[in-house]
Design an enzyme around this catalytic site. Sequence first.
Site, mmCIF file in Angstrom:
data_model
loop_
_atom_site.group_PDB
_atom_site.id
_atom_site.type_symbol
_atom_site.label_atom_id
_atom_site.label_comp_id
_atom_site.label_asym_id
_atom_site.label_seq_id
_atom_site.Cartn_x
_atom_site.Cartn_y
_atom_site.Cartn_z
ATOM 1 N N ILE A 189 -70.544 -64.744 43.668
ATOM 2 C CA ILE A 189 -71.862 -64.770 43.016
ATOM 3 C C ILE A 189 -72.355 -66.214 42.883
ATOM 4 O O ILE A 189 -73.484 -66.536 43.265
ATOM 5 C CB ILE A 189 -71.797 -64.078 41.634
ATOM 6 C CG1 ILE A 189 -71.527 -62.578 41.823
ATOM 7 C CG2 ILE A 189 -73.080 -64.294 40.848
ATOM 8 C CD1 ILE A 189 -71.300 -61.789 40.547
ATOM 9 N N ALA A 223 -73.604 -63.923 32.735
ATOM 10 C CA ALA A 223 -73.613 -62.574 33.319
ATOM 11 C C ALA A 223 -72.239 -62.306 33.931
ATOM 12 O O ALA A 223 -72.117 -61.576 34.910
ATOM 13 C CB ALA A 223 -74.700 -62.453 34.387
ATOM 14 N N GLU A 270 -69.053 -53.848 24.090
ATOM 15 C CA GLU A 270 -70.194 -53.137 24.679
ATOM 16 C C GLU A 270 -70.036 -51.645 24.433
ATOM 17 O O GLU A 270 -68.912 -51.127 24.447
ATOM 18 C CB GLU A 270 -70.267 -53.417 26.181
ATOM 19 C CG GLU A 270 -70.519 -54.890 26.483
ATOM 20 C CD GLU A 270 -70.617 -55.197 27.980
ATOM 21 O OE1 GLU A 270 -70.481 -54.266 28.809
ATOM 22 O OE2 GLU A 270 -70.831 -56.384 28.308
ATOM 23 N N HIS A 318 -75.748 -55.348 30.280
ATOM 24 C CA HIS A 318 -74.773 -55.413 31.381
ATOM 25 C C HIS A 318 -75.328 -54.715 32.641
ATOM 26 O O HIS A 318 -74.710 -53.790 33.175
ATOM 27 C CB HIS A 318 -73.442 -54.766 30.954
ATOM 28 C CG HIS A 318 -72.279 -55.214 31.795
ATOM 29 N ND1 HIS A 318 -71.006 -55.315 31.319
ATOM 30 C CD2 HIS A 318 -72.201 -55.582 33.105
ATOM 31 C CE1 HIS A 318 -70.189 -55.719 32.280
ATOM 32 N NE2 HIS A 318 -70.905 -55.886 33.387
HETATM 33 N N1 NAD Z 1 -73.144 -58.709 34.908
HETATM 34 C C1 NAD Z 1 -72.759 -57.868 35.825
HETATM 35 O O1 NAD Z 1 -73.207 -56.743 35.914
HETATM 36 C C2 NAD Z 1 -71.731 -58.315 36.822
HETATM 37 C C3 NAD Z 1 -71.765 -57.795 38.120
HETATM 38 C C4 NAD Z 1 -70.826 -58.232 39.038
HETATM 39 C C5 NAD Z 1 -69.852 -59.156 38.663
HETATM 40 N N2 NAD Z 1 -69.818 -59.602 37.386
HETATM 41 C C6 NAD Z 1 -68.829 -60.609 36.974
HETATM 42 O O2 NAD Z 1 -69.240 -61.859 37.519
HETATM 43 C C7 NAD Z 1 -68.113 -62.720 37.615
HETATM 44 C C8 NAD Z 1 -68.106 -63.428 38.967
HETATM 45 O O3 NAD Z 1 -67.973 -62.479 40.024
HETATM 46 P P1 NAD Z 1 -67.627 -62.963 41.511
HETATM 47 O O4 NAD Z 1 -67.679 -61.780 42.384
HETATM 48 O O5 NAD Z 1 -68.423 -64.165 41.867
HETATM 49 O O6 NAD Z 1 -66.120 -63.418 41.288
HETATM 50 P P2 NAD Z 1 -65.228 -64.348 42.230
HETATM 51 O O7 NAD Z 1 -63.834 -63.989 41.946
HETATM 52 O O8 NAD Z 1 -65.734 -64.312 43.626
HETATM 53 O O9 NAD Z 1 -65.530 -65.829 41.653
HETATM 54 C C9 NAD Z 1 -65.055 -66.303 40.434
HETATM 55 C C10 NAD Z 1 -64.877 -67.800 40.556
HETATM 56 O O10 NAD Z 1 -64.634 -68.348 39.268
HETATM 57 C C11 NAD Z 1 -63.647 -69.345 39.391
HETATM 58 N N3 NAD Z 1 -63.053 -69.531 38.062
HETATM 59 C C12 NAD Z 1 -62.280 -68.660 37.357
HETATM 60 N N4 NAD Z 1 -62.001 -69.153 36.147
HETATM 61 C C13 NAD Z 1 -62.619 -70.370 36.070
HETATM 62 C C14 NAD Z 1 -62.715 -71.350 35.070
HETATM 63 N N5 NAD Z 1 -62.117 -71.199 33.873
HETATM 64 N N6 NAD Z 1 -63.406 -72.483 35.342
HETATM 65 C C15 NAD Z 1 -64.024 -72.642 36.553
HETATM 66 N N7 NAD Z 1 -63.982 -71.734 37.539
HETATM 67 C C16 NAD Z 1 -63.289 -70.604 37.300
HETATM 68 C C17 NAD Z 1 -62.695 -68.814 40.435
HETATM 69 O O11 NAD Z 1 -61.926 -69.830 41.006
HETATM 70 C C18 NAD Z 1 -63.681 -68.184 41.428
HETATM 71 O O12 NAD Z 1 -64.112 -69.109 42.401
HETATM 72 C C19 NAD Z 1 -66.892 -61.833 37.342
HETATM 73 O O13 NAD Z 1 -66.503 -62.020 36.002
HETATM 74 C C20 NAD Z 1 -67.426 -60.425 37.519
HETATM 75 O O14 NAD Z 1 -66.679 -59.485 36.800
HETATM 76 C C21 NAD Z 1 -70.742 -59.217 36.467
HETATM 77 O O1 2HG Z 2 -71.215 -51.475 36.663
HETATM 78 C C1 2HG Z 2 -70.489 -51.929 35.799
HETATM 79 O O2 2HG Z 2 -70.147 -51.332 34.792
HETATM 80 C C2 2HG Z 2 -69.874 -53.318 35.968
HETATM 81 C C3 2HG Z 2 -70.756 -54.286 36.686
HETATM 82 C C4 2HG Z 2 -70.093 -55.644 36.830
HETATM 83 O O3 2HG Z 2 -69.671 -56.167 35.629
HETATM 84 C C5 2HG Z 2 -68.988 -55.675 37.850
HETATM 85 O O4 2HG Z 2 -67.870 -56.061 37.513
HETATM 86 O O5 2HG Z 2 -69.280 -55.364 39.007
#
Ligand code: NAD
Ligand code: 2HG
Length: 399
Positions: free
Chosen positions: A152, A228, A259, A282
């Site tokens: 992301i 997020a 949540e 979320h």
């Molecule tokens: N809000 C939503 O609906 C939603 C949707 C999808 C994903 N997410 C969340 O978004 C986050 C990122 O997702 P992603 O697919 O990019 O994950 P990812 O695993 O591809 O990337 C996470 C990055 O964070 C880095 N990292 C971890 N801890 C760290 C720290 N303390 N300091 C600095 N860097 C750190 C890791 O090295 C990695 O590069 C996850 O927590 C995921 O669950 C939320």
């Molecule tokens: O859809 C969900 O409940 C979670 C979305 C998001 O946090 C994820 O990890 O992809």
Amino acid sequence: MPKALLLENIHPDAAKSLRDHGFEVETMKGALSEDELIDALDGVDVVGVRSKTNVTRRVLEARPTLSAVGCFCIGTNQVDLGFAGEQGIAVFNAPYSNTRSVVELVLCDIICLMRRIPAHTHHLKHGVWDKTATGSHEVRGKTLGIIGYGNIGSQLSVLAEALGMRVVFYDLEEKLALGNAHRCATLNELLEQSDAVTIHVDGRKSNTGFFGEDQFAHMKQDAIFINASRGFVADLGALKQHLDSGHLSGAAVDVFPVEPKKTGDPFETALADEDNMILTPHIGGSTLEAQEAIGHFVSQRLEDYWEKGSTSLSVNLPQINLGANRGVARIAHLHANLPGVLAHVNRVLGEENINIAAQSLGTEGELGYVVTDVSQRPSKAALEALRSIEGTIRMRVIS
Ligand SMILES: NC(=O)c1ccc[n+]([C@@H]2O[C@H](COP(=O)([O-])OP(=O)(O)OC[C@H]3O[C@@H](n4cnc5c(N)ncnc54)[C@H](O)[C@@H]3O)[C@@H](O)[C@H]2O)c1
Ligand SMILES: O=C(O)CC[C@@H](O)C(=O)O
């Protein structure tokens, strides 16, 4: 007939796909508590969850015949991955299917906060016409600080640069800086120069409380803050203080420490009265495009695992990408990663004069997974001998 239980309003295409592959499928709209989940998993072979159902050690201990867990989302922190592996339960997720949706929401948050849209909306709703440029900014030329430069964070980096933002990022790991993005050596280096700070770290336990008073204090005057990622990562009490004191000019929060389990359940947050604040339930990944893509992606992983033993893209088992069975039966043997297991499997088969049509071995950490296509069905005694090999965690015969 194998049984699948899909919770949390997973896209209907997932149920359809699993039914097309011979599963009996039950669906539920919300998440379940630990006890409810244990009850609901009676006789279930695969379960599908999103972020609100905790598949804990207690749940997995109570239902050891469960075969696989599909996380129909990116995050897998809601599942005890290590214990699932020890029990031989495969866990899959959809690592990329909602990435773009989150990025678009965050871009929307940045622009809206920099133009003070929540505050303007609030004023107009209360009959106040406040046509002013005070506190409103273009995003062009502003510095965006991205914490966590994974899937992301790095995609956000590219799109933010396309809007004319200057991007800096901080990650625990060495990452390729895309475009003109600059990698910061420390978190404070990022915080001290960013007009917008956005968190995209993963949900590992050690990130609990990762962004607290110290980190907020290092942010620039009038900067905006966005989270997020996961709710437990940021201290919302500290955020509130920095908004109330006028240090920060706005914030967007999509994820919360606690949540509700389902739509319609009550929710309260101390941030509700903040002026320039975007609160979303979320929904970073909640677009029709993302949910449909996730439904297809994860159901396919579960089907491939059930029908072929394929662990490709599993987050907790050694990954083996398997095609169709090249013999008359396929023996999938998951074991502790000890020396000699593969040789032992082959010795048992050799003693029965069973020819091996194909064989793949994968090892990862504490686990080993050997999948053997055999040209004749092993006897009951041979299967028993395979099951008795020291370190065997789970064995399945797939025809
Ligand atoms: N809000 C939503 O609906 C939603 C949707 C999808 C994903 N997410 C969340 O978004 C986050 C990122 O997702 P992603 O697919 O990019 O994950 P990812 O695993 O591809 O990337 C996470 C990055 O964070 C880095 N990292 C971890 N801890 C760290 C720290 N303390 N300091 C600095 N860097 C750190 C890791 O090295 C990695 O590069 C996850 O927590 C995921 O669950 C939320
Ligand atoms: O859809 C969900 O409940 C979670 C979305 C998001 O946090 C994820 O990890 O992809």
